[in-house]
Design a protein around this motif. Structure first.
Motif, PDB file in Angstrom:
ATOM      1  N   PRO A 222       0.799  -1.231   0.000  1.00  0.00           N
ATOM      2  CA  PRO A 222       0.000   0.000   0.000  1.00  0.00           C
ATOM      3  C   PRO A 222       0.827   1.274   0.000  1.00  0.00           C
ATOM      4  O   PRO A 222       0.325   2.338  -0.364  1.00  0.00           O
ATOM      5  CB  PRO A 222      -0.835  -0.131   1.277  1.00  0.00           C
ATOM      6  N   GLY A 223       2.110   1.169   0.380  1.00  0.00           N
ATOM      7  CA  GLY A 223       2.935   2.365   0.392  1.00  0.00           C
ATOM      8  C   GLY A 223       3.526   2.711  -0.955  1.00  0.00           C
ATOM      9  O   GLY A 223       4.119   3.779  -1.122  1.00  0.00           O
ATOM     10  N   GLY A 224       3.420   1.801  -1.929  1.00  0.00           N
ATOM     11  CA  GLY A 224       3.960   2.052  -3.254  1.00  0.00           C
ATOM     12  C   GLY A 224       5.298   1.390  -3.511  1.00  0.00           C
ATOM     13  O   GLY A 224       5.847   1.527  -4.608  1.00  0.00           O
ATOM     14  N   ALA A 225       5.849   0.683  -2.528  1.00  0.00           N
ATOM     15  CA  ALA A 225       7.140   0.014  -2.706  1.00  0.00           C
ATOM     16  C   ALA A 225       6.948  -1.376  -3.312  1.00  0.00           C
ATOM     17  O   ALA A 225       5.866  -1.959  -3.257  1.00  0.00           O
ATOM     18  CB  ALA A 225       7.857  -0.104  -1.363  1.00  0.00           C
ATOM     19  N   ILE A 226       8.034  -1.899  -3.880  1.00  0.00           N
ATOM     20  CA  ILE A 226       8.077  -3.274  -4.375  1.00  0.00           C
ATOM     21  C   ILE A 226       8.828  -4.112  -3.356  1.00  0.00           C
ATOM     22  O   ILE A 226       9.842  -3.675  -2.801  1.00  0.00           O
ATOM     23  CB  ILE A 226       8.776  -3.337  -5.746  1.00  0.00           C
ATOM     24  N   TYR A 227       8.329  -5.305  -3.095  1.00  0.00           N
ATOM     25  CA  TYR A 227       8.942  -6.183  -2.111  1.00  0.00           C
ATOM     26  C   TYR A 227       9.378  -7.490  -2.760  1.00  0.00           C
ATOM     27  O   TYR A 227       8.654  -8.057  -3.581  1.00  0.00           O
ATOM     28  CB  TYR A 227       7.964  -6.483  -0.974  1.00  0.00           C
ATOM     29  N   PHE A 294     -11.300   4.291  -4.766  1.00  0.00           N
ATOM     30  CA  PHE A 294     -10.000   3.620  -4.724  1.00  0.00           C
ATOM     31  C   PHE A 294      -9.767   2.719  -5.940  1.00  0.00           C
ATOM     32  O   PHE A 294      -8.640   2.289  -6.180  1.00  0.00           O
ATOM     33  CB  PHE A 294      -9.864   2.792  -3.446  1.00  0.00           C
ATOM     34  N   LEU A 295     -10.811   2.413  -6.706  1.00  0.00           N
ATOM     35  CA  LEU A 295     -10.618   1.654  -7.938  1.00  0.00           C
ATOM     36  C   LEU A 295      -9.792   2.447  -8.949  1.00  0.00           C
ATOM     37  O   LEU A 295      -9.276   1.891  -9.916  1.00  0.00           O
ATOM     38  CB  LEU A 295     -11.966   1.286  -8.556  1.00  0.00           C
ATOM     39  N   MET A 296      -9.683   3.760  -8.713  1.00  0.00           N
ATOM     40  CA  MET A 296      -8.879   4.623  -9.592  1.00  0.00           C
ATOM     41  C   MET A 296      -7.581   5.056  -8.914  1.00  0.00           C
ATOM     42  O   MET A 296      -6.884   5.929  -9.421  1.00  0.00           O
ATOM     43  CB  MET A 296      -9.696   5.864  -9.977  1.00  0.00           C
ATOM     44  N   HIS A 297      -7.269   4.463  -7.789  1.00  0.00           N
ATOM     45  CA  HIS A 297      -6.087   4.862  -7.018  1.00  0.00           C
ATOM     46  C   HIS A 297      -4.811   4.614  -7.814  1.00  0.00           C
ATOM     47  O   HIS A 297      -4.710   3.622  -8.551  1.00  0.00           O
ATOM     48  CB  HIS A 297      -6.043   4.071  -5.707  1.00  0.00           C
ATOM     49  N   PRO A 298      -3.819   5.488  -7.710  1.00  0.00           N
ATOM     50  CA  PRO A 298      -2.575   5.274  -8.467  1.00  0.00           C
ATOM     51  C   PRO A 298      -1.764   4.073  -7.991  1.00  0.00           C
ATOM     52  O   PRO A 298      -0.875   3.608  -8.720  1.00  0.00           O
ATOM     53  CB  PRO A 298      -1.803   6.582  -8.263  1.00  0.00           C
ATOM     54  N   ILE A 299      -2.042   3.560  -6.789  1.00  0.00           N
ATOM     55  CA  ILE A 299      -1.312   2.406  -6.264  1.00  0.00           C
ATOM     56  C   ILE A 299      -2.158   1.148  -6.442  1.00  0.00           C
ATOM     57  O   ILE A 299      -3.320   1.097  -6.026  1.00  0.00           O
ATOM     58  CB  ILE A 299      -0.939   2.616  -4.788  1.00  0.00           C
ATOM     59  N   ALA A 300      -1.578   0.133  -7.061  1.00  0.00           N
ATOM     60  CA  ALA A 300      -2.317  -1.069  -7.442  1.00  0.00           C
ATOM     61  C   ALA A 300      -2.904  -1.790  -6.237  1.00  0.00           C
ATOM     62  O   ALA A 300      -3.986  -2.387  -6.330  1.00  0.00           O
ATOM     63  CB  ALA A 300      -1.404  -2.010  -8.228  1.00  0.00           C
ATOM     64  N   TRP A 301      -2.201  -1.778  -5.099  1.00  0.00           N
ATOM     65  CA  TRP A 301      -2.691  -2.478  -3.906  1.00  0.00           C
ATOM     66  C   TRP A 301      -4.075  -1.979  -3.524  1.00  0.00           C
ATOM     67  O   TRP A 301      -4.969  -2.770  -3.208  1.00  0.00           O
ATOM     68  CB  TRP A 301      -1.702  -2.274  -2.750  1.00  0.00           C
ATOM     69  N   PHE A 302      -4.299  -0.674  -3.566  1.00  0.00           N
ATOM     70  CA  PHE A 302      -5.602  -0.119  -3.225  1.00  0.00           C
ATOM     71  C   PHE A 302      -6.656  -0.518  -4.258  1.00  0.00           C
ATOM     72  O   PHE A 302      -7.796  -0.825  -3.907  1.00  0.00           O
ATOM     73  CB  PHE A 302      -5.512   1.410  -3.120  1.00  0.00           C
ATOM     74  N   ARG A 303      -6.281  -0.507  -5.526  1.00  0.00           N
ATOM     75  CA  ARG A 303      -7.233  -0.900  -6.560  1.00  0.00           C
ATOM     76  C   ARG A 303      -7.670  -2.348  -6.373  1.00  0.00           C
ATOM     77  O   ARG A 303      -8.866  -2.670  -6.456  1.00  0.00           O
ATOM     78  CB  ARG A 303      -6.614  -0.702  -7.957  1.00  0.00           C
ATOM     79  N   ASP A 304      -6.705  -3.218  -6.132  1.00  0.00           N
ATOM     80  CA  ASP A 304      -7.018  -4.642  -6.006  1.00  0.00           C
ATOM     81  C   ASP A 304      -7.856  -4.934  -4.763  1.00  0.00           C
ATOM     82  O   ASP A 304      -8.809  -5.725  -4.812  1.00  0.00           O
ATOM     83  CB  ASP A 304      -5.721  -5.459  -5.959  1.00  0.00           C
ATOM     84  N   GLN A 305      -7.492  -4.312  -3.627  1.00  0.00           N
ATOM     85  CA  GLN A 305      -8.254  -4.567  -2.395  1.00  0.00           C
ATOM     86  C   GLN A 305      -9.667  -4.010  -2.498  1.00  0.00           C
ATOM     87  O   GLN A 305     -10.627  -4.623  -2.013  1.00  0.00           O
ATOM     88  CB  GLN A 305      -7.522  -3.970  -1.189  1.00  0.00           C
ATOM     89  N   SER A 306      -9.826  -2.846  -3.117  1.00  0.00           N
ATOM     90  CA  SER A 306     -11.166  -2.272  -3.291  1.00  0.00           C
ATOM     91  C   SER A 306     -12.020  -3.183  -4.157  1.00  0.00           C
ATOM     92  O   SER A 306     -13.201  -3.428  -3.851  1.00  0.00           O
ATOM     93  CB  SER A 306     -11.063  -0.884  -3.941  1.00  0.00           C
ATOM     94  N   PHE A 307     -11.447  -3.668  -5.227  1.00  0.00           N
ATOM     95  CA  PHE A 307     -12.161  -4.571  -6.128  1.00  0.00           C
ATOM     96  C   PHE A 307     -12.645  -5.804  -5.367  1.00  0.00           C
ATOM     97  O   PHE A 307     -13.823  -6.193  -5.451  1.00  0.00           O
ATOM     98  CB  PHE A 307     -11.225  -4.972  -7.271  1.00  0.00           C
ATOM     99  N   ARG A 308     -11.762  -6.403  -4.608  1.00  0.00           N
ATOM    100  CA  ARG A 308     -12.115  -7.620  -3.862  1.00  0.00           C
ATOM    101  C   ARG A 308     -13.194  -7.351  -2.819  1.00  0.00           C
ATOM    102  O   ARG A 308     -14.188  -8.082  -2.724  1.00  0.00           O
ATOM    103  CB  ARG A 308     -10.865  -8.191  -3.184  1.00  0.00           C
ATOM    104  N   ILE A 309     -13.028  -6.289  -2.039  1.00  0.00           N
ATOM    105  CA  ILE A 309     -13.959  -6.028  -0.943  1.00  0.00           C
ATOM    106  C   ILE A 309     -15.345  -5.666  -1.460  1.00  0.00           C
ATOM    107  O   ILE A 309     -16.368  -6.101  -0.903  1.00  0.00           O
ATOM    108  CB  ILE A 309     -13.396  -4.925  -0.022  1.00  0.00           C
TER     109      ILE A 309
END
Length: 696
Positions: A222-227, A294-309
Motif C-alpha cells: 500500500p505504500g507504493g514500494a516493491i517487495y 479507490f478503484l482509480m487509485h494510483p497504487i495497485a494495492w488499493f485498486r485490487d483490495q477495493s475490487f475484492r472487498i
C-alpha cells in the motif's frame, strides 16, 4: 486448500471451509499448484494448475481452465494473466480465460500461454557454479556465470502510477534465483499480441554478488514500494532433482549450511516518499464510496483490495458507489467497475452498450464480453448489440475486432457469419483471429462452411482462407452428426479447385487420426468422384458395406498415441508454421523453403527439434536447391517459447504428412535436447547445426 474466516473481528479464525482436498497433490512442492490470484472475472487462478475457484453465495465452486505456468502468476491492469516456466521467462494470455476452449471439437494453439520473449539470456554479476546442470557445456560461460534462465519464476507486473517513471509502468520483473538476479522486461503491445525485451543492454534490474541471494517472489504494498522475498540459501534445489554435480558443489563450499535466514527486500525509486500507510485502515471501515474511488487509485494495492472487498460486501448502493468511476477517464477504474456490476448482477444493458463506444479499446472489449454474457440469456439484447458493433467489423482496431469474433456465439447466425467472413477476409492470416472464430461457433460449423463457400469474397484463394475451411471440414467430421456429414459430402461433390482440396485435406485429417468408430451414412456416397471416394471412404460405413481390415486404418508408423500427436501437430503447424511454409508444406516464395520431401524434415528428428528450438539463418540446402535471401527470409526465428508438447507434435506431424513416414517424437526428447544445448542464444547456421549433431 482451506478458506479461513474471522467472524467476530478478533483477528483469529472462527471457521474454516474445505475448498479443494486435492490442491496440494501428493507430488513434489515445485510441481504443486500455486498462486490463487483474483482475476477480473472474480475467479481465483493458479500456476501449475488447470483449476480455478470462485465463492458464490458462501459456497466454493471450482471448474477447469487452461493450464498455466510453473511457479508464480501475475496480472496487468487489464486482467491479462502472466506466468512462466523455469526455462522460459515470460508467458501471457492474450484472451480472457476459457474463451478458446469452448468448442469441444477444436483445440486452439494460440492466445493462451503465449511466449513474450525468445531471449533467454541472463547477465549475472558473479559466478553461478551452484547450478543444477552446471556440468553441461554452455550452461555457464568461461567465467562460470549462468548464460540463460534455468529457474525463472514469479513474474510481477509493475502497476503503480504514483512514484515510478512512466516507462516503468507495465514492466514485467522475473526472478532468477539460480543466477542471483531479477530481470526487468519492457512489455509492448503489438496489436493483439504482446512482446517483451530486456530493459538494459547486457545487464539486469537487480543482481547480487552474494551467492545466497535467491529471489523467489515479488509483490507490492500500500505504500507504493516493491517487495522481494529472498530465500537467502546456498541451495534451493529440491533433493529429488539434485544432480551429483550440484551435490558436490554444495558440500564442497558449505552451501548446505546457514539456513533459515530468508529476508524481504524493499525496492523504491529515488526521492521516494511512502504513501501514508494509515490510508490502508480505510479498508476496515464500511465506507463504500471511498472504496469505489479507490478503484482509480494510483497504487495497485488499493485498486485490487477495493475490487475484492466490493465484490465480497455486495453493497446495495453499488451503482451509486461506482457512478463517479464510470464517468471518469480511468481505464482501469472503468474496467473494474463494469466487472463488479456484472458480477453482482447490476450491470444495466444500456450502460454496457454505451461502453462499446468508449475511447479505450480495452474498455470496449470488456464491455462486449459482458454484453455477450447478457445476450446469451436475454435475446432482446442481441439486436441492440449487433447494431452497436456492425460499423466496426471493418475497423482498424484489432483488439476490439478480436473480441467481436470471440463473442460471435452471442449474435444471430446471419450476423455472426457476416462478422466472421468480413473480419477474416482482412485478418484470416492471423491464427489467433481464426481460433477466436472457431472457438465461438457453437455448433454452427456446417452452416458457416456452406455460407462461406457461396460468398464472392471467398472464391479466391489465400492461405488464411485455406486453413480456415480445412479446420471447418475437420470439425464437421469430428462432430459426427450424420446429417451434417452427409451434407458435407454432398457439398464436397460440387466443389473444385482449391476449395475441394482443402476440404478433402480437413476431412481426411480427421479420418486418419480419429480413434472413434466409423461415421455411419444411410447409403454409399456415389456422388463423389472416384479419387475423392478412395481418400475418404475408409472413415465411413453404410448398409451393405463390406468389412475390410483397412477400415481401422493407421497412418505411417504411428500408434494411437502418435496419431493424437499427429492431429494436434497439424493444428499447431497451421498456427506456428503455415504462414511461412504454406498450409501444404510446399514453402512460400520470399518466406521459407518447402518442407515436403526435405531432408531437414525426414532426417534426424533431433536435428529438427534443435532447428525449431533456436531457429536457423543463412543459406540452406533443401532437396538439392540452395535457398537464400531474397528467395527466403534471412532468419527463421527461434520457437523456444513453444511448449514442448506443441513442438513434439509439430515434428511428429510434418514427419508423417506429404508422403513422409516416421516414428512419433516425444516431448521428453525435445526437452532433453534443450538441456544439452542450454546456453545457445542465437540461431544456428546450417553448417553449425550439422556439426552440433555430430557432437550429440
Amino acid at each position: 486448500l482451506w478458506f479461513y474466516q474471522d467472524l467476530d473481528g478478533d483477528g483469529k479464525s472462527d471457521k474454516r471451509t474445505l475448498v479443494d482436498s486435492t490442491y496440494g497433490g501428493k507430488g513434489l512442492p515445485e510441481h504443486a499448484p500455486n498462486g490463487l490470484l483474483l482475476g477480473m472475472d472474480n475467479w481465483l487462478y493458479n500456476a501449475k494448475s488447470d483449476t480455478r475457484y470462485k465463492r458464490l453465495e458462501g459456497v466454493w465452486k471450482q471448474e477447469k481452465t487452461e493450464f498455466r505456468g510453473q511457479w508464480g502468476i501475475a496480472k496487468d491492469d487489464y486482467g491479462r494473466l502472466y506466468y512462466n516456466y523455469n526455462w522460459s521467462q515470460l508467458h501471457a494470455d492474450l484472451v480472457p480465460p476459457n474463451y478458446l476452449n469452448r468448442n469441444p471439437n477444436f483445440e486452439s494453439t494460440t492466445g493462451i500461454d503465449h511466449g513474450l520473449s525468445e531471449d533467454r539470456r541472463v547477465f549475472p554479476i558473479r559466478p553461478n557454479l551452484a547450478v543444477n546442470r552446471g556440468y553441461i557445456p554452455s550452461t555457464l560461460n568461461d567465467k562460470g556465470s549462468l548464460i540463460e534462465f534455468t529457474s525463472a519464476c514469479s513474474p510481477f507486473i509493475t502497476r503503480d502510477n504514483l512514484y515510478y517513471p512512466r516507462d516503468f509502468i507495465g514492466n514485467a520483473l522475473v526472478c532468477e534465483p539460480a543466477g542471483n538476479l531479477i530481470k526487468r522486461n519492457l512489455v509492448m503491445e503489438d496489436g493483439i499480441y504482446l512482446t517483451a525485451s530486456n530493459a538494459y543492454e547486457s545487464s539486469e534490474f537487480l543482481a547480487s554478488t552474494d551467492e545466497r541471494f535467491r529471489p523467489v517472489s515479488i509483490t507490492s504494498g500500500p505504500g507504493g514500494a516493491i517487495y522481494v522475498a529472498d530465500m537467502y540459501r546456498g541451495i534451493n534445489q529440491h533433493v529429488a532433482y539434485m544432480t551429483e554435480y550440484l551435490k558436490e558443489q554444495t558440500l564442497e563450499r558449505g552451501l548446505d549450511k546457514h539456513i533459515h535466514l530468508g529476508r524481504i527486500w524493499k525496492i523504491t525509486p529515488d526521492n521516494f516518499e511512502e504513501f501514508p500507510s494509515d490510508n490502508s485502515n480505510t479498508f476496515l471501515e464500511p465506507v463504500t464510496k471511498i472504496l469505489g474511488d479507490f478503484l482509480m487509485h494510483p497504487i495497485a494495492w488499493f485498486r485490487d483490495q477495493s475490487f475484492r472487498i466490493l465484490l465480497e460486501k455486495k453493497p446495495q448502493n453499488i451503482e451509486k458507489v461506482l457512478a463517479n468511476v464510470l464517468s471518469s477517464n480511468s481505464v482501469t477504474g472503468k474496467m473494474a467497475a463494469l466487472s463488479i456490476l456484472q458480477e453482482l448482477g447490476k450491470l444495466r444493458p444500456e450502460i454496457g452498450l454505451a461502453f462499446l463506444f468508449d475511447p479505450s479499446d480495452k474498455v470496449q472489449g470488456l464491455a462486449l464480453r459482458l454484453m455477450e454474457k447478457q445476450a446469451l440469456t436475454k435475446p432482446t439484447i442481441v439486436p441492440k448489440l449487433e447494431e452497436a458493433i456492425v460499423n466496426q467489423l471493418n475497423g482498424k482496431n484489432n483488439v476490439f475486432t478480436l473480441q467481436i469474433l470471440l463473442s460471435s456465439n452471442a449474435y444471430s447466425q446471419d450476423f455472426a457469419f457476416k462478422a466472421i467472413q468480413t473480419i477474416l477476409i482482412k485478418n484470416g492470416g492471423d491464427p489467433l483471429m481464426r481460433d477466436a472464430a472457431l472457438s465461438a461457433l457453437d455448433n454452427r460449423e456446417s452452416a458457416l462452411l456452406n455460407h462461406l463457400l457461396q460468398e464472392r469474397d471467398w472464391q479466391s484463394a489465400s492461405d488464411g482462407k485455406k486453413i480456415f475451411l480445412e479446420q471447418l471440414a475437420s470439425i464437421i467430421l469430428k462432430r459426427r452428426n450424420p446429417k451434417e456429414v452427409a451434407q458435407f459430402l454432398e457439398t464436397l461433390a460440387t466443389r473444385s479447385g482449391w476449395q475441394k482440396s482443402v476440404l478433402i485435406e480437413g476431412a481426411s485429417l480427421e479420418i486418419k487420426t480419429s480413434t472413434l468408430p466409423l461415421i455411419g451414412l444411410s447409403a454409399k456416397p456415389t456422388y463423389l468422384d472416384e479419387e475423392t471416394f478412395q481418400i475418404l471412404e475408409k472413415g465411413f460405413t453404410w448398409p451393405g458395406k463390406k468389412k475390410v481390415k483397412t477400415e481401422n486404418i493407421t497412418v505411417s508408423k504411428l500408434d494411437e498415441k502418435g496419431m493424437k500427436q499427429f492431429a494436434a501437430g497439424r493444428q499447431a503447424y497451421l498456427s506456428y508454421c503455415a504462414g511461412c511454409h504454406g498450409a501444404d508444406g510446399t514453402g512460400m516464395k520470399r518466406f521459407a523453403p518447402p518442407l515436403e520431401g526435405s531432408d531437414w524434415v525426414t532426417g534426424s528428428p533431433e536435428r529438427l527439434a534443435l532447428l525449431l528450438s533456436y531457429g536457423i539463418e543463412g543459406p540452406i540446402d533443401v532437396k538439392g536447391k540452395l535457398y537464400d535471401v531474397p528467395d527466403i527470409l534471412p532468419v527463421m526465428p527461434s520457437h523456444g517459447t513453444m511448449p514442448l508438447a506443441d513442438m513434439a507434435n509439430i515434428i511428429t506431424y510434418i514427419r508423417n504428412d506429404w508422403g513422409h513416414s516416421a516414428e512419433a517424437t516425444s516431448p521428453r526428447t525435445v526437452g532433453m535436447l534443450r538441456i544439452k544445448t542450454q546456453g545457445k542464444v542465437t540461431p544456428w547456421t546450417a553448417d553449425e547445426l550439422n556439426a552440433k549433431m555430430k557432437e550429440l
